[in-house]
Design a protein around this motif. Structure first.
Motif, PDB file in Angstrom:
ATOM      1  N   LEU B  96      28.164  40.162  40.612  1.00 16.87           N
ATOM      2  CA  LEU B  96      29.020  38.987  40.598  1.00 16.87           C
ATOM      3  C   LEU B  96      30.407  39.312  41.134  1.00 16.87           C
ATOM      4  CD1 LEU B  96      29.547  36.102  39.836  1.00 16.87           C
ATOM      5  CD2 LEU B  96      30.051  36.853  37.524  1.00 16.87           C
ATOM      6  N   GLU B  97      31.022  40.329  40.574  1.00 21.30           N
ATOM      7  CA  GLU B  97      32.429  40.532  40.914  1.00 21.30           C
ATOM      8  C   GLU B  97      32.645  41.911  41.505  1.00 21.30           C
ATOM      9  OE1 GLU B  97      33.801  39.725  37.086  1.00 21.30           O
ATOM     10  OE2 GLU B  97      33.548  41.745  36.367  1.00 21.30           O
ATOM     11  N   GLY B 555      33.172  32.890  43.115  1.00 22.28           N
ATOM     12  CA  GLY B 555      32.198  33.089  42.039  1.00 22.28           C
ATOM     13  C   GLY B 555      31.306  31.899  41.777  1.00 22.28           C
ATOM     14  N   ARG B 613      32.633  37.163  43.458  1.00 22.25           N
ATOM     15  CA  ARG B 613      33.830  36.669  42.788  1.00 22.25           C
ATOM     16  C   ARG B 613      34.947  37.664  42.996  1.00 22.25           C
ATOM     17  NH1 ARG B 613      35.473  36.551  37.006  1.00 22.25           N
ATOM     18  NH2 ARG B 613      36.867  34.784  36.767  1.00 22.25           N
TER      19      ARG B 613
END
Lengths: 226, 640
Positions: B96-97, B555, B613
């Protein structure tokens, strides 16, 4: 020779010097007693312990519903949120740095951590009807001084599992901050898309993105049957 | 008799050994111990011969940092330009990040490198044996490289301790005199700009020198650095500042930096020694050749060069050649995304999604597989190997299967698989998927529907492990100088000048309807850099300096609907968190007018599970805890 070898091998079978950590450190992130819901795996605080060589932090993750839990050794820790973690402000010390809270762990401990959110979501209702999820909420601006921030957008997320946020959703409805006329009357509605395999429930919650803050503040997850 | 002779020989030999050994031990200790090592050269010996100094400079050049480069194809898949069709790299689409430590460039290695450069400069200044012109050029090159490293550090970390002398520890037990605080972000940019200004006239002004520092290389770096500083100042964000100025540039300084950037770019342009590469009248072929033609290429200003039959060759072509015509049983790793492909505008300067469906949602049938890509910016086919186009004279075979009249998909799960009795009324064995895929989850197949073309070496053998490729990695080229000038002029409120510079780049891409000054907007400039510099390592730094990264990689997950009849393709803030693909299918419906025509579907590769994200704390990489522990004067970067 063989005896020496066996002695060496068995020496490594000794127990470790330390027992595993035993103490549970648990609690919630709260504002005036109300837990702050956040995105899963996105908000964490740091525990620092001095006296053991080089510093490094223990990161403790905050769950979706604002709870946290960590297994620790007994000892004295300092607890701090690094800047811009979470949809809230953390108090600063006289030098303008993030202040720390001293935490003494001696056996298990439960502690609620008080923070100052930018906004709180009030009176949220999320219901399912006629293939749609409808949501209503009000927003209360908590920080109104120079640190106050605007709302970037408000979103209603639905998902087929209990993890519901910007990156885990099957449908979303968003109101941009500029389009919000009345903070006390926010209505959103999203059509439930087809789900395979079929299930007759979805999870939903509302998230508020504050301009210039990474983490959103959410309502608790609602499970809706339809 | 014979035996005695042999015995005598042995005795002589022993006697000789014994004699030599004793004689050896009669030498003085100093004569015995103070030997010159044969594996390394003493410093003063090196500084007598320009060829020996050149070997040292060569090592300094070799350590010059790049993040995204042809030596690391996978780094191009970290954002939205490409999909990684290799099983060990799917994770790049599943995180995700980005970690706060991503793109960190501040460790012992970096300051060791700076120390080596400072030491080189110090010794060069002390040396007297070299000719002055040779020595000055070497020193200027070292300062150019050092400026490049500080530029690399500041764009990743913000202000860092600025060390320009050789520091030595005195073993006193107190290292505090070696602990330097972070300089301001502006101080590092100012240092970079001032150093490059200082060395530009010492360096040779010669366009045929492309792998060593030249006047134009210094100016190109200066133009880029000043542009970055200017946009950081202009698009500054109150959260991305530190009270000491280690991070953040005051918006009042923006115009001064843009002016410097424009002046440096203009000095190259007005010098007239460089020009855009225009050797091939076929504009797409021309754009592809720009990156691979190393013979008198007038566009290349500064490059990392490679050479076959040495250990300085790379495997970019091995890793990314089309699988069907590959010279090894591999390739096809880097798949350009639909996100990038649809960004290439139409020849009338408008943006449009790839027309897989018409305005009312009905599929569009194409006679030829390449028809859907017709009438676009020539850079598209120069950057991407589209289905039905050629590489090394062989047509790639990218199609995902048959679609029957009732919508059923007939496809396979391996390269060019054949099946029998799958098509209605046709018992024969037919190929049901292209020899380059796409097959979802099959590595080396074109899982986005595209293969990369930029930097792919057309030379025979470039796809073989035993040969590899010597295509160079271009760090600065003339088109960037033009776009830097255009952007700086635009930011200074001069869209006429901006339109003039941007026109030259767009003309070369076949976009012959010039943009008017009124049509030059910030979004246009963002767009132009995105399509011109795809897979050249600009994207992350551009998105950072414009403070767009947290908006584009926000995100939120995406859906196919974002790629169908989209109306915000030219928007600088369009969300682009997940890579999508476009798969061609053959329509199978005997008797129908559209029988065996092509239809296209927007797909998300199943390995893409998370949306990127980019958090506000990612704008400046975190500083390692070891650095913070070692130097209490270092302050942490904001928002981490």
């Amino acid at each position: 020779m063989i005896g020496a070898l066996i002695a060496v091998l068995f020496a490594s079978c000794k127990k470790d010097n330390y027992d595993a950590p035993q103490a549970d450190f648990t609690g919630r992130i709260v504002y005036k007693g109300e837990p702050i819901s956040v995105q899963y795996g996105q908000v964490n605080f740091e525990l620092w312990q001095s006296g053991f060589g080089n510093y490094s932090a223990i990161n403790v993750n905050v769950s979706q519903d604002g709870t946290y839990g960590a297994k620790l050794f007994n000892g004295d820790y300092k607890l701090v949120f690094s800047p811009n973690q979470g949809p809230f402000l953390w108090k600063k010390n006289a030098a303008g740095k993030q202040d720390t809270i001293a935490v003494n762990i001696n056996g298990s401990k439960t502690m609620d951590i008080e923070v100052m959110p930018y906004y709180m979501i009030r009176g949220a209702t999320i219901t399912a009807a006629a293939g749609k999820v409808n949501a209503f909420c009000k927003l209360e601006k908590i920080i109104t001084n120079a640190n106050a921030k605007d709302i970037e957008n408000v979103s209603l997320y639905i998902n087929k599992t209990q993890f519901v946020d910007g990156s885990n959703n099957i449908a979303t409805q968003q109101i941009s901050g500029a389009a919000i006329a009345d903070l006390n009357n926010l209505n959103m509605s999203v059509t439930i898309p087809g789900i395979t395999p079929t299930q007759n429930y979805v999870f939903a919650r509302i998230g508020v993105k504050i301009a210039g803050v990474d983490d959103l503040i959410f309502t608790p997850v609602s499970k809706l049957s339809f | 008799m014979k035996k005695t002779n042999q015995m005598r020989k042995i005795i002589y030999a022993f006697a000789a050994i014994a004699f030599l050994s004793f004689a050896q031990s009669c030498k003085k200790d100093s004569a015995f111990l103070d030997k010159q090592p044969t594996s390394t050269l003493p410093i003063d010996a090196v500084w007598k011969d320009p060829n020996l100094v050149l070997t040292v400079v060569g090592d300094l050049y070799d350590r010059y940092p790049d993040y995204q480069t042809i030596e690391a194809w996978w780094t191009f898949t970290d954002f939205d330009e490409g999909f990684a069709s290799a099983s060990g790299d799917y994770f790049r689409h599943q995180n995700l990040e980005y970690g706060y430590d991503a793109w960190r460039y501040w460790d012992m290695g970096v300051y060791g490198y700076i120390r080596d450069l400072n030491m080189f400069i110090k010794r060069g200044q002390e040396s007297t044996a070299l000719k002055a012109e040779d020595r000055d050029r070497f020193l200027a090159e070292a300062r150019f490289i050092r400026a490049g490293i500080y530029f690399e550090m500041v764009k990743r970390m913000g202000g860092v301790p600025l060390i320009t002398t050789v520091l030595d520890y005195d073993y006193s037990g107190n290292p505090s005199y070696l602990q330097f605080p972070r300089a301001k972000e502006t101080e590092i940019y100012d240092f970079v700009i001032a150093e490059l200004e200082a060395v530009k006239n010492i360096l040779p002004d010669n366009a045929t020198i492309q792998s060593r520092a030249t006047k134009a290389a210094a100016l190109a770096m200066e133009s880029r650095a000043a542009l970055y500083a200017g946009s950081i100042a202009k698009y500054s964000n109150s959260q991305l500042t530190l009270p000491g100025g280690e991070v953040g540039i005051s918006s009042s300084l923006a115009n001064a930096y843009f002016t410097k950037s424009l002046a440096a770019a203009k000095e190259i342009i007005d010098g007239g020694k460089y020009s855009l590469y225009k050797k091939n009248p076929n504009l797409s072929e021309n754009f592809a050749a720009l990156f691979t033609d190393k013979g008198s290429n007038p566009e290349v200003i500064f490059a990392k060069d490679f050479k076959l039959k040495t250990n300085k060759a790379h495997g970019f072509t091995i890793d990314n050649q089309p699988r069907s015509s590959a010279e090894e049983a591999q390739g096809g790793r880097l798949n350009p995304s639909l996100n990038l492909v649809q960004s290439f505008e139409k020849l009338d300067n408008t943006y449009a999604s790839m027309a897989s469906v018409d305005g009312s949602g009905n599929p569009v049938y194409y006679t030829n597989i390449t028809d859907i890509f017709a009438g676009r910016d020539a850079r598209l086919a120069g950057t991407v190997i589209l289905p039905g186009t050629q590489f090394k004279g062989k047509t790639v075979d990218i199609w995902a299967g048959y679609q029957l009249a009732n919508g059923t998909i007939i496809t396979g799960d391996n390269f060019g698989q054949s099946k029998s009795e799958v098509l209605p009324d046709n018992p024969a064995s037919v190929q049901v998927v292209g020899r380059d895929g796409p097959v979802d989850g099959l590595e080396f197949s074109a899982q986005s529907g595209f293969y990369v073309r930029k930097y792919l070496d057309p030379a025979t053998g470039s796809g073989q492990i035993g040969t590899r490729s010597d295509v160079w990695w271009i760090r600065y080229r003339y088109a960037e100088v033009l776009l830097n000038a255009a952007e700086a002029a635009f930011e200074l409120g001069d869209p006429t000048t901006a339109a003039n510079y941007i026109k030259q780049v767009r003309d070369r891409a076949g976009l012959t309807v010039a943009l008017t000054p009124a049509q030059i907007t910030f979004d246009r400039i963002v767009h132009e850099r995105k399509v011109e510099f795809a897979f050249e390592g600009h994207e992350l730094w551009d998105m950072k300096r414009w403070r767009l990264a947290d908006k584009v990689w926000n995100g939120s997950n995406m859906s196919a609907a974002d790629f169908i009849n989209a109306n915000n393709i030219g928007s600088a803030t369009r969300t682009s968190t997940q890579v999508f693909g476009l798969w061609p299918y053959k329509y199978y419906n005997p008797g129908n007018a559209n029988h065996l025509k092509y239809v296209f579907k927007v797909i998300k590769p199943s390995r893409v599970t998370a949306a990127h994200r980019f958090r506000i704390g990612n704008y400046y990489s975190s500083i390692g805890q070891d650095v913070l522990n070692g130097n209490p004067k270092i302050v942490r970067n904001p928002n981490q």
